[in-house]
Design a protein around this motif. Structure first.
Motif, PDB file in Angstrom:
ATOM      1  N   ALA A 179      -4.494  -7.519  -5.235  1.00 49.74           N
ATOM      2  CA  ALA A 179      -3.567  -6.763  -4.378  1.00 49.74           C
ATOM      3  C   ALA A 179      -3.085  -7.637  -3.228  1.00 49.74           C
ATOM      4  O   ALA A 179      -3.771  -8.572  -2.808  1.00 49.74           O
ATOM      5  CB  ALA A 179      -4.244  -5.512  -3.836  1.00 49.74           C
ATOM      6  N   GLN A 195      -7.939  -1.308   0.296  1.00 46.49           N
ATOM      7  CA  GLN A 195      -7.525  -1.639  -1.066  1.00 46.49           C
ATOM      8  C   GLN A 195      -8.741  -1.952  -1.947  1.00 46.49           C
ATOM      9  O   GLN A 195      -8.806  -1.547  -3.108  1.00 46.49           O
ATOM     10  CB  GLN A 195      -6.548  -2.816  -1.059  1.00 46.49           C
ATOM     11  CG  GLN A 195      -5.163  -2.444  -0.534  1.00 46.49           C
ATOM     12  CD  GLN A 195      -4.267  -3.657  -0.382  1.00 46.49           C
ATOM     13  OE1 GLN A 195      -4.684  -4.678   0.167  1.00 46.49           O
ATOM     14  NE2 GLN A 195      -3.043  -3.564  -0.860  1.00 46.49           N
ATOM     15  N   LEU A 222      -0.260   1.819  -4.893  1.00 43.90           N
ATOM     16  CA  LEU A 222      -1.626   2.336  -4.952  1.00 43.90           C
ATOM     17  C   LEU A 222      -1.858   3.126  -6.235  1.00 43.90           C
ATOM     18  O   LEU A 222      -2.960   3.104  -6.790  1.00 43.90           O
ATOM     19  CB  LEU A 222      -1.926   3.197  -3.723  1.00 43.90           C
ATOM     20  CG  LEU A 222      -1.936   2.435  -2.388  1.00 43.90           C
ATOM     21  CD1 LEU A 222      -2.375   3.359  -1.253  1.00 43.90           C
ATOM     22  CD2 LEU A 222      -2.848   1.215  -2.451  1.00 43.90           C
ATOM     23  N   SER A 277       0.813  -1.214   0.000  1.00 46.43           N
ATOM     24  CA  SER A 277       0.000   0.000   0.000  1.00 46.43           C
ATOM     25  C   SER A 277       0.849   1.268   0.000  1.00 46.43           C
ATOM     26  O   SER A 277       0.450   2.297   0.534  1.00 46.43           O
ATOM     27  CB  SER A 277      -0.937   0.010   1.216  1.00 46.43           C
ATOM     28  OG  SER A 277      -0.195  -0.155   2.418  1.00 46.43           O
TER      29      SER A 277
END
Length: 335
Positions: A188, A199, A173, A168
């Protein structure tokens, strides 16, 4: 002008001080900084964990945005009041990189963005997106551009493909958002239960907690109908590269963009060779790439993920937040 100077290595040695305002040259632009954001490279530089031994005192940080304060007499592209993104690779306008381009990077070979004013070349400044605040736009010139250049310029992503994004941080991102904007399925990974839903809220179709699945390449394939993904960006290096290679299908793309777990890579080359996998190292992109990203952001109203915003007086706290590994998105410092 005010600036944050690193007086000795270590976060505790970042001090707010007064330094001379730089003078603008004939083909340069004086930019008043409005916001900056932190990346892992900045932390390594401040703590000298990368062994660069940058001469002290030094003004750190690589990403930033601002407003044009004044221009040199030969400058025609910019005027006072224009909102701009400060370049990381300051000489790289377009095309492939060269030793000349690589010689100067903001916050590494030259003073960084944690200063009230910086001087920038006319030709590599890029306008800031009209739909973003300055705080949101801080993530573009390094994190956003790295993701864009890797996925669009290098991997040549297409709608209908599947991508694996890891963690992250700012690059991951940004990659998630760019991939969703481009019509890709996104898987992810995270090591945090609380970040799993974040997410998904940002657009991830599936999320794997790598603490539950240490060999997460198997779970990637299970979630993708038994096949590897088309693309992944490896952000950690030594501890993740083998799983990254095992996560992509034949002729898949593994982009090397980080080294949070170490830059000395050790992995079995057999699956890399047998599956014709492309392993690509790349570092950010050029001004043309960044301009393309700005256009895409405006047309799709993409909003980068921001974790937190600190004042210039809270610079040490901002770096500690970055170091904690708990941030979801970018840590921003506002002037």
């Amino acid at each position: 002008m005010q600036a944050i100077q690193l007086e000795n290595y270590g976060i505790e040695n970042l001090k707010l001080t007064e330094v001379p305002t730089p003078e603008v040259g004939e083909n340069e632009v004086l930019v008043r900084t409005t916001a900056v954001s932190l990346q892992y490279l900045d932390l390594l530089t401040v703590e000298n964990s990368n062994g660069l031994n940058i001469p002290l005192p030094f003004i750190p940080v690589s990403e930033g945005v601002g407003v044009v304060e004044s221009v040199g007499k030969n400058v025609t592209r910019w005027k006072k009041g224009d909102r701009v993104l400060i370049p990381f690779v300051t000489h790289w306008e377009a095309g492939r990189t060269t030793p000349y381009h690589n010689a100067l990077r903001t916050g590494v070979q030259t003073s960084g963005t944690l200063a009230e004013f910086t001087v920038q070349p006319e030709n590599t400044l890029v306008r800031s997106p009209q739909n973003l605040t300055d705080e949101e736009a801080t993530s573009l010139s390094v994190a956003g551009l790295t993701a864009w250049a890797m996925l669009v310029t290098q991997a040549d992503i297409k709608a209908g493909q599947t991508i694996l994004v890891q963690g992250s941080g700012g690059v991951s991102l940004s990659a998630l958002q760019i991939a969703k904007m481009s019509g890709l399925k996104v898987i992810a990974t995270t090591g945090s239960k609380e970040k799993e839903q974040k997410q998904k809220d940002l657009g991830a179709d599936e999320v794997i907690n790598y603490k539950d699945f240490p060999e997460w390449s198997n779970e990637v394939k299970r979630l993708n109908n038994g096949k590897g993904v088309d693309v992944t960006l490896d952000v950690a290096g030594n501890e993740t590269i083998e799983q990254s290679i095992l996560s992509v299908k034949e002729h898949g793309f593994v982009g090397l963009v980080g080294f949070m777990s170490g830059s000395k890579l050790s992995f079995d080359v057999f699956p890399l060779i047998m599956n014709y996998i492309r392993l690509q190292g790349y570092s950010v992109g050029n001004a043309q790439d960044l301009d393309d990203l700005v256009n895409a952001i405006e047309k799709n109203n993409l909003k980068p993920a921001i974790d937190s915003v600190y004042s210039i007086e809270q610079t040490q706290e901002a770096f500690q937040k970055l170091k904690s590994g708990k941030a979801f998105g970018k840590v921003v410092i506002k002037f």
